[in-house]
Design an enzyme around this catalytic site. Sequence first.
Site, mmCIF file in Angstrom:
data_model
loop_
_atom_site.group_PDB
_atom_site.id
_atom_site.type_symbol
_atom_site.label_atom_id
_atom_site.label_comp_id
_atom_site.label_asym_id
_atom_site.label_seq_id
_atom_site.Cartn_x
_atom_site.Cartn_y
_atom_site.Cartn_z
ATOM 1 N N CYS A 124 -46.280 50.693 -14.119
ATOM 2 C CA CYS A 124 -47.077 51.354 -12.891
ATOM 3 C C CYS A 124 -48.433 51.413 -13.250
ATOM 4 O O CYS A 124 -49.007 51.727 -14.302
ATOM 5 C CB CYS A 124 -46.545 52.770 -12.702
ATOM 6 S SG CYS A 124 -46.992 53.524 -11.375
ATOM 7 N N HIS A 167 -39.072 52.786 -6.730
ATOM 8 C CA HIS A 167 -40.307 53.247 -7.197
ATOM 9 C C HIS A 167 -41.057 53.807 -6.508
ATOM 10 O O HIS A 167 -41.763 55.058 -6.607
ATOM 11 C CB HIS A 167 -40.802 51.950 -8.175
ATOM 12 C CG HIS A 167 -41.932 52.374 -9.040
ATOM 13 N ND1 HIS A 167 -42.033 52.229 -10.350
ATOM 14 C CD2 HIS A 167 -43.167 52.550 -8.853
ATOM 15 C CE1 HIS A 167 -42.791 52.658 -10.916
ATOM 16 N NE2 HIS A 167 -43.942 52.941 -9.829
ATOM 17 N N GLU A 168 -41.352 53.211 -5.416
ATOM 18 C CA GLU A 168 -42.503 53.544 -4.290
ATOM 19 C C GLU A 168 -41.965 54.982 -3.596
ATOM 20 O O GLU A 168 -42.742 55.896 -3.378
ATOM 21 C CB GLU A 168 -42.859 52.694 -3.300
ATOM 22 C CG GLU A 168 -43.387 51.387 -3.933
ATOM 23 C CD GLU A 168 -44.637 51.814 -5.110
ATOM 24 O OE1 GLU A 168 -45.348 52.585 -5.153
ATOM 25 O OE2 GLU A 168 -44.655 50.866 -5.857
#
Length: 194
Positions: A124, A167-168
């Site tokens: 990330c 993830h987002e």
Amino acid sequence: MTGGERGPDSEAYAGLGDWTPGSLGVPGEVRPVVSAPEPVLTYVGGEVDPTAEETVRLAADLIATMRVSPGCVGLAAPQIGVAARVFAVDVVGHPKALTVHGTFALCNARVVEASRWKVAREGCMSVPDLTGDVKRASRLVVEGVLPGTGRPVRLVTDGFEARALQHEIDHCAGLLFLDRVAGAHAIYQRKVYL
């Protein structure tokens, strides 16, 4: 698989259609990406009006920032300091991507179906020195709204793009991939190759 598959409870939803980042009608500005432990990364983002000028500009900024960031396949509003449920994804050209919907942004997205769970390594931009093994669905159905048009969409995807979307969506809920790892044994120092 197409992005326009519909379920019986989702008649209002369709795929991306002809939406592109150009549909936003504004140029994006590259913004600084914040790093943990910045508090905004832990805030649950609020829902947004997808047609509001500030939402459209935010989506354009996310895409612009993502495009200039090497290796970036997704970026969420909290990562540029805004606690809002907006993110951009682009896995085009990534060697692990099987299903690819191109470059897009979504508002107020939510996972409506998740299956075929697998563990894989994630990194990330907001946690630049670490990676971790995270269990995520490798088949995913997400519903959200396109910024600018306000049109609801339903995306069916798998593999790497599914992982990027989860993830987002996590970022928009105040979660980092570190919150999803099984423990300290599943966190690694990021390798830098010269």
